[in-house]
Design a protein around this motif. Structure first.
Motif, mmCIF file in Angstrom:
data_model
loop_
_atom_site.group_PDB
_atom_site.id
_atom_site.type_symbol
_atom_site.label_atom_id
_atom_site.label_comp_id
_atom_site.label_asym_id
_atom_site.label_seq_id
_atom_site.Cartn_x
_atom_site.Cartn_y
_atom_site.Cartn_z
ATOM 1 N N SER A 90 32.435 46.657 142.300
ATOM 2 C CA SER A 90 32.298 45.496 141.426
ATOM 3 C C SER A 90 33.320 45.528 140.285
ATOM 4 O O SER A 90 33.927 44.514 139.945
ATOM 5 N N VAL A 91 33.523 46.691 139.690
ATOM 6 C CA VAL A 91 34.495 46.824 138.600
ATOM 7 C C VAL A 91 35.897 46.517 139.112
ATOM 8 O O VAL A 91 36.670 45.802 138.457
ATOM 9 N N GLN A 93 36.740 44.628 141.615
ATOM 10 C CA GLN A 93 36.853 43.195 141.877
ATOM 11 C C GLN A 93 37.179 42.443 140.591
ATOM 12 O O GLN A 93 37.980 41.511 140.593
ATOM 13 N N GLN A 94 36.562 42.844 139.493
ATOM 14 C CA GLN A 94 36.845 42.213 138.201
ATOM 15 C C GLN A 94 38.271 42.510 137.751
ATOM 16 O O GLN A 94 38.931 41.660 137.163
ATOM 17 N N LYS A 96 40.815 42.976 139.723
ATOM 18 C CA LYS A 96 41.692 42.131 140.542
ATOM 19 C C LYS A 96 41.765 40.711 139.993
ATOM 20 O O LYS A 96 42.824 40.109 139.949
ATOM 21 N N ARG A 97 40.620 40.180 139.578
ATOM 22 C CA ARG A 97 40.566 38.791 139.119
ATOM 23 C C ARG A 97 41.138 38.606 137.719
ATOM 24 O O ARG A 97 41.906 37.688 137.472
ATOM 25 N N ARG A 98 40.740 39.450 136.797
ATOM 26 C CA ARG A 98 41.055 39.233 135.380
ATOM 27 C C ARG A 98 42.024 40.244 134.798
ATOM 28 O O ARG A 98 42.422 40.116 133.658
ATOM 29 N N GLY A 100 42.561 44.383 133.724
ATOM 30 C CA GLY A 100 41.632 45.260 133.021
ATOM 31 C C GLY A 100 42.308 46.512 132.544
ATOM 32 O O GLY A 100 43.441 46.501 132.097
#
Length: 152
Positions: A90-91, A93-94, A96-98, A100
């Motif tokens: 889940s981390v 995936q975030q 990749k999108r935003r 970090g």
């Protein structure tokens, strides 16, 4: 629904579960399961030992002084390992999108996706152990205070 209420009420009441829940990728299920399963964090010598107990470290084989690392050992607590891995997935995936953490971005560039997921799960397990063993709160950019070693 009743079980979820019990878990969230435990999260509100238990200090250890609150502290552990602040780690990215560690939600209420992972936090409560880890705290309940681990018991006393001082039972493990290090974060690596705890991560090995969960089954998040590579299996090692070696002869003649040459050691090889294989996939994760898959020994240990299956349920807890699954929770850590899903949290890490889940981390990432975030990330990749935003975007970090730079460490996570570099990890994803140089390693296959599943290897990066297990590496992040391993890091979360070690962080969890460190917070509970040393009685600290999670700080995003914390750098541990290791004394400088002098080499002769």
């Amino acid at each position: 629904m009743g079980i979820e209420r019990v878990i969230f009420s435990w999260k509100k009441d238990d200090v250890a579960v609150k502290v552990v829940s602040e780690i990215p990728g560690v939600g209420p299920l992972t936090a409560t399961a880890a705290v309940a399963t681990m018991g006393d964090a001082k039972a493990f010598k290090s974060g690596r030992e705890f991560a090995g107990w969960v089954g998040l470290v590579p299996r090692q084989m070696g002869t003649g002084g040459k050691s090889r690392l294989y996939g994760i050992s898959k020994r240990g607590d299956v349920y807890l390992r699954m929770l850590f891995i899903h949290g890490a997935r889940s981390v990432l995936q975030q990330v990749k999108r935003r975007g970090g953490n730079p460490w996570e971005e570099k990890l994803m560039e140089r390693r296959p996706h599943n290897v990066a997921v297990v590496a992040l799960a391993n890091k979360a397990a070690r962080t969890l152990w460190a917070l509970l063993a040393h009685g600290r709160r999670y700080e995003k950019g914390h750098i541990s205070e290791c004394p400088q070693r002098e080499y002769a």
